[in-house]
Scaffold this motif. Structure first.
Motif, PDB file in Angstrom:
ATOM      1  N   PRO A 203      33.666  -7.895  18.361  1.00  0.00           N
ATOM      2  CA  PRO A 203      33.308  -6.582  17.799  1.00  0.00           C
ATOM      3  C   PRO A 203      32.204  -6.617  16.740  1.00  0.00           C
ATOM      4  CG  PRO A 203      35.679  -6.762  18.032  1.00  0.00           C
ATOM      5  CD  PRO A 203      35.126  -8.117  18.362  1.00  0.00           C
ATOM      6  N   ASP A 204      32.152  -7.680  15.948  1.00  0.00           N
ATOM      7  CA  ASP A 204      31.162  -7.719  14.866  1.00  0.00           C
ATOM      8  C   ASP A 204      29.905  -8.514  15.217  1.00  0.00           C
ATOM      9  OD1 ASP A 204      32.397 -10.171  15.002  1.00  0.00           O
ATOM     10  OD2 ASP A 204      32.694 -10.396  12.828  1.00  0.00           O
ATOM     11  N   ALA A 205      29.790  -8.974  16.459  1.00  0.00           N
ATOM     12  CA  ALA A 205      28.662  -9.838  16.831  1.00  0.00           C
ATOM     13  C   ALA A 205      27.347  -9.072  16.946  1.00  0.00           C
ATOM     14  CB  ALA A 205      28.963 -10.563  18.145  1.00  0.00           C
ATOM     15  N   ARG A 206      27.385  -7.825  17.389  1.00  0.00           N
ATOM     16  CA  ARG A 206      26.172  -7.027  17.578  1.00  0.00           C
ATOM     17  C   ARG A 206      26.384  -5.626  16.992  1.00  0.00           C
ATOM     18  NH1 ARG A 206      24.853 -11.452  18.557  1.00  0.00           N
ATOM     19  NH2 ARG A 206      23.537 -12.228  20.270  1.00  0.00           N
ATOM     20  N   PRO A 207      26.275  -5.490  15.661  1.00  0.00           N
ATOM     21  CA  PRO A 207      26.465  -4.181  15.037  1.00  0.00           C
ATOM     22  C   PRO A 207      25.379  -3.198  15.467  1.00  0.00           C
ATOM     23  CG  PRO A 207      25.568  -5.743  13.459  1.00  0.00           C
ATOM     24  CD  PRO A 207      25.927  -6.537  14.685  1.00  0.00           C
ATOM     25  N   VAL A 208      25.714  -1.932  15.446  1.00  0.00           N
ATOM     26  CA  VAL A 208      24.767  -0.878  15.817  1.00  0.00           C
ATOM     27  C   VAL A 208      23.813  -0.630  14.656  1.00  0.00           C
ATOM     28  CG1 VAL A 208      24.524   1.535  16.519  1.00  0.00           C
ATOM     29  CG2 VAL A 208      26.473   0.184  17.322  1.00  0.00           C
ATOM     30  N   ALA A 209      22.510  -0.677  14.938  1.00  0.00           N
ATOM     31  CA  ALA A 209      21.508  -0.436  13.890  1.00  0.00           C
ATOM     32  C   ALA A 209      21.529   1.039  13.478  1.00  0.00           C
ATOM     33  CB  ALA A 209      20.125  -0.815  14.396  1.00  0.00           C
ATOM     34  N   SER A 210      21.575   1.295  12.191  1.00  0.00           N
ATOM     35  CA  SER A 210      21.494   2.663  11.639  1.00  0.00           C
ATOM     36  C   SER A 210      22.371   3.637  12.428  1.00  0.00           C
ATOM     37  CB  SER A 210      20.037   3.148  11.646  1.00  0.00           C
ATOM     38  OG  SER A 210      19.192   2.251  10.967  1.00  0.00           O
ATOM     39  N   PRO A 211      23.674   3.417  12.438  1.00  0.00           N
ATOM     40  CA  PRO A 211      24.561   4.222  13.293  1.00  0.00           C
ATOM     41  C   PRO A 211      24.528   5.717  13.009  1.00  0.00           C
ATOM     42  CG  PRO A 211      25.824   2.929  11.705  1.00  0.00           C
ATOM     43  CD  PRO A 211      24.428   2.419  11.652  1.00  0.00           C
ATOM     44  N   TYR A 212      24.150   6.116  11.795  1.00  0.00           N
ATOM     45  CA  TYR A 212      24.164   7.537  11.447  1.00  0.00           C
ATOM     46  C   TYR A 212      22.762   8.144  11.362  1.00  0.00           C
ATOM     47  CZ  TYR A 212      28.847   6.001  10.312  1.00  0.00           C
ATOM     48  OH  TYR A 212      30.096   5.431  10.389  1.00  0.00           O
ATOM     49  N   ASP A 213      21.758   7.383  11.778  1.00  0.00           N
ATOM     50  CA  ASP A 213      20.375   7.879  11.761  1.00  0.00           C
ATOM     51  C   ASP A 213      19.934   8.127  13.200  1.00  0.00           C
ATOM     52  OD1 ASP A 213      17.679   8.376  11.568  1.00  0.00           O
ATOM     53  OD2 ASP A 213      17.241   6.695  10.223  1.00  0.00           O
ATOM     54  N   ASP A 214      19.874   9.385  13.612  1.00  0.00           N
ATOM     55  CA  ASP A 214      19.569   9.719  15.006  1.00  0.00           C
ATOM     56  C   ASP A 214      18.110   9.492  15.381  1.00  0.00           C
ATOM     57  OD1 ASP A 214      22.134  10.356  15.664  1.00  0.00           O
ATOM     58  OD2 ASP A 214      21.901  12.527  15.441  1.00  0.00           O
ATOM     59  N   SER A 215      17.272   9.138  14.415  1.00  0.00           N
ATOM     60  CA  SER A 215      15.877   8.842  14.747  1.00  0.00           C
ATOM     61  C   SER A 215      15.693   7.393  15.187  1.00  0.00           C
ATOM     62  CB  SER A 215      14.961   9.127  13.553  1.00  0.00           C
ATOM     63  OG  SER A 215      15.191   8.185  12.504  1.00  0.00           O
ATOM     64  N   ILE A 216      16.701   6.553  14.966  1.00  0.00           N
ATOM     65  CA  ILE A 216      16.634   5.148  15.345  1.00  0.00           C
ATOM     66  C   ILE A 216      17.251   4.964  16.728  1.00  0.00           C
ATOM     67  CG2 ILE A 216      17.275   2.783  14.771  1.00  0.00           C
ATOM     68  CD1 ILE A 216      15.241   4.055  12.870  1.00  0.00           C
ATOM     69  N   ILE A 217      16.438   4.466  17.659  1.00  0.00           N
ATOM     70  CA  ILE A 217      16.871   4.192  19.033  1.00  0.00           C
ATOM     71  C   ILE A 217      17.176   2.704  19.130  1.00  0.00           C
ATOM     72  CG2 ILE A 217      16.146   4.180  21.460  1.00  0.00           C
ATOM     73  CD1 ILE A 217      14.140   6.473  20.555  1.00  0.00           C
ATOM     74  N   VAL A 218      18.319   2.346  19.723  1.00  0.00           N
ATOM     75  CA  VAL A 218      18.715   0.937  19.772  1.00  0.00           C
ATOM     76  C   VAL A 218      18.543   0.363  21.171  1.00  0.00           C
ATOM     77  CG1 VAL A 218      20.316   1.228  17.842  1.00  0.00           C
ATOM     78  CG2 VAL A 218      21.170   1.419  20.197  1.00  0.00           C
ATOM     79  N   SER A 219      18.516  -0.956  21.242  1.00  0.00           N
ATOM     80  CA  SER A 219      18.344  -1.663  22.513  1.00  0.00           C
ATOM     81  C   SER A 219      19.583  -1.482  23.390  1.00  0.00           C
ATOM     82  CB  SER A 219      18.086  -3.146  22.257  1.00  0.00           C
ATOM     83  OG  SER A 219      17.931  -3.849  23.464  1.00  0.00           O
ATOM     84  N   ALA A 220      19.347  -1.150  24.659  1.00  0.00           N
ATOM     85  CA  ALA A 220      20.464  -0.934  25.586  1.00  0.00           C
ATOM     86  C   ALA A 220      21.060  -2.234  26.081  1.00  0.00           C
ATOM     87  CB  ALA A 220      19.995  -0.107  26.776  1.00  0.00           C
ATOM     88  N   CYS A 221      20.254  -3.308  26.092  1.00  0.00           N
ATOM     89  CA  CYS A 221      20.702  -4.600  26.613  1.00  0.00           C
ATOM     90  C   CYS A 221      20.218  -5.717  25.703  1.00  0.00           C
ATOM     91  CB  CYS A 221      20.143  -4.850  28.021  1.00  0.00           C
ATOM     92  SG  CYS A 221      20.706  -3.683  29.270  1.00  0.00           S
ATOM     93  N   GLU A 222      20.786  -6.888  25.894  1.00  0.00           N
ATOM     94  CA  GLU A 222      20.286  -8.110  25.261  1.00  0.00           C
ATOM     95  C   GLU A 222      19.189  -8.623  26.194  1.00  0.00           C
ATOM     96  OE1 GLU A 222      21.702 -11.218  22.162  1.00  0.00           O
ATOM     97  OE2 GLU A 222      22.175  -9.116  22.499  1.00  0.00           O
ATOM     98  N   SER A 223      17.931  -8.275  25.907  1.00  0.00           N
ATOM     99  CA  SER A 223      16.877  -8.477  26.898  1.00  0.00           C
ATOM    100  C   SER A 223      15.519  -8.729  26.250  1.00  0.00           C
ATOM    101  CB  SER A 223      16.797  -7.264  27.816  1.00  0.00           C
ATOM    102  OG  SER A 223      16.717  -6.060  27.066  1.00  0.00           O
ATOM    103  N   THR A 224      14.647  -9.392  27.017  1.00  0.00           N
ATOM    104  CA  THR A 224      13.317  -9.778  26.540  1.00  0.00           C
ATOM    105  C   THR A 224      12.280  -8.752  26.982  1.00  0.00           C
ATOM    106  OG1 THR A 224      13.922 -12.108  26.685  1.00  0.00           O
ATOM    107  CG2 THR A 224      11.572 -11.608  26.570  1.00  0.00           C
ATOM    108  N   PRO A 225      11.466  -8.211  26.068  1.00  0.00           N
ATOM    109  CA  PRO A 225      10.485  -7.186  26.419  1.00  0.00           C
ATOM    110  C   PRO A 225       9.535  -7.650  27.526  1.00  0.00           C
ATOM    111  CG  PRO A 225      10.682  -7.372  24.047  1.00  0.00           C
ATOM    112  CD  PRO A 225      11.449  -8.525  24.625  1.00  0.00           C
ATOM    113  N   TYR A 226       9.307  -6.769  28.496  1.00  0.00           N
ATOM    114  CA  TYR A 226       8.428  -7.058  29.620  1.00  0.00           C
ATOM    115  C   TYR A 226       7.198  -6.149  29.631  1.00  0.00           C
ATOM    116  CZ  TYR A 226       6.855  -7.151  34.519  1.00  0.00           C
ATOM    117  OH  TYR A 226       6.097  -7.236  35.656  1.00  0.00           O
TER     118      TYR A 226
END
Length: 428
Positions: A203-226
């Protein structure tokens, strides 16, 4: 557009060995095995059905025969390992009771792709893997392999030998301490290879970035940018060398397509050892969620000789491969409607959308959406025009980094614009 992966990262992504000699050595071993067991090895019913299709359909037989004959023209192989359709079928038959073993330098995580790799970049192969009859048969083959990989029989690779996933080296490479498992259980509490492959973070391995800031979009996967593409068209020739995105094809002609024209597509790929579950990039309400059937081993022939490497066809695959399409209306009205598109590559025959992800369900930012099962994969996020203010530095493909790091799932991926930020899609 930003697209700067090194050739090595594009070429393999950890699904097949980075060195051709390692793949050839593995194939030589499999070939020797089927020759030694030729009389004793019974064919799986799905292989019997595949053989019957080839025997009775002259076009299918032509494609399958010619793609094997054309192999040497596509890649400088040290040795020819495929000699006939019968041999190809027996190699596939052997894989149906095989689970991927660990090897830090020469891992064959997608054994079917290892066998078919040579044929996928041939002229006949391009046609064969788009042919509905062959594609339907390959789906049946993958379903048969799926039955094995979701059975307890597949747990044999969870052992402490050098090639086992419980070996000290494997545990270190995978980062097993980050994942939920039972260290006292013989198989860590997993019920199958696929259960291990889709393991969850603690549960604590990948915390959600800025959980209460709706302007911050988070990564959907553990993935390398293409790739990051701006001003994406409704319809493009996605099959040409540049592989531009074509929204109506990627989104399977969904009624929402017009809202995304001129917007942004972000794509990233998952390596063999990455976490394979998807999470919502925003807080919002599910509008639609469905799996779009597609191809499994088709590649972009515009890539020429490089087409034999599935990693080089990722944008093309986002339009033709089996994929999940999840439309979410973000709570932040600036973001509005967005799409999450997890795409199956090569061996993936199943993109599983979580049962709760149905129209009307409200998602928290970072909440799980579903997962890939037992194979290579890539993912796209699609945004409307004027949504993205800038991407986080980690999300920008890097041309000067030979082995770029994966963006952590649920970490900051991008910032949505505000009423005072008129620009879109800054990538540097």
């Amino acid at each position: 557009m930003a697209d700067g992966l090194s050739d090595d990262v594009k070429r393999r992504g950890g699904w097949l060995p980075s060195e051709q000699d390692d793949l050839e050595s593995w194939l030589e071993g499999r070939t020797r095995r089927i020759e030694e067991r030729a009389e004793a090895a019974a064919l799986h019913p799905v292989i019997v059905e595949f053989r019957e299709l080839i025997d009775t359909d002259p076009v299918v037989r032509m494609y399958m025969t010619r793609m094997i004959e054309e192999v040497p023209r596509s890649k400088p192989y040290g040795k020819r390992h495929l000699e006939s359709v019968d041999q190809l079928l027996r190699l596939i038959n052997d894989v149906l009771t095989l689970a991927p073993e660990f090897s830090e330098g020469s891992m064959i995580t997608t054994p079917l792709a290892g066998i078919l790799d040579w044929t996928m970049g041939t002229t006949a192969g391009f046609a064969a893997y788009r042919d509905p009859r062959i594609n339907t048969m390959l789906k049946k083959v993958l379903d048969a392999w799926h039955q094995f990989l979701t059975s307890r029989d597949s747990l044999y690779v969870l052992n402490e030998s050098e090639s086992g996933w419980k070996s000290p080296q494997a545990q270190q490479v995978v980062g097993m301490t980050q994942y939920e498992h039972d260290p006292d259980d013989r198989y860590w509490g997993f019920t199958s290879w696929n259960d291990f492959f889709t393991r969850r973070f603690k549960p604590d391995a990948r915390p959600v970035a800025s959980p209460y800031d709706d302007s911050i979009i988070v990564s959907a996967c553990e993935s390398t940018p293409y790739k990051i593409s701006l001003d994406v068209a409704r319809r493009s020739r996605f099959w040409v060398k540049a592989q531009p995105y074509s929204l109506e094809d990627m989104l399977a002609n969904d009624e929402s397509v017009d809202q995304f024209v001129g917007g942004t597509v972000y794509q990233a790929f998952l390596s063999a050892l990455n976490y394979h579950r998807w999470h919502s990039p925003v807080a919002g309400t599910v509008v639609r969620a469905f799996v779009q059937p597609g191809t499994y081993f088709s590649e972009a022939d515009a890539e020429g000789r490089d087409a034999v490497e599935a990693m080089n066809s990722q944008a093309y695959l986002a339009h033709v491969a089996t994929r999940a399409i999840i439309l979410i209306r973000a709570d932040n009205p600036v973001i509005g409607l967005m799409a999450v598109v997890p795409v199956g590559m090569v061996e993936v025959s199943t993109c599983v959308i979580d049962t709760k992800v149905v129209p009307g369900y409200h998602l928290e930012k970072g909440e799980e959406l579903g997962c890939f099962q037992f194979g290579g994969s890539t993912e796209c996020l699609v945004f409307r025009p004027g949504v993205i203010d800038e991407f986080a530095a980690a999300a920008i493909p890097q041309s000067d980094v030979p082995h770029p790091s994966a963006v952590r799932v649920r970490s900051k991926l991008a910032t949505a614009r505000t009423a005072h930020s008129p620009g879109e899609g800054k990538v540097g």
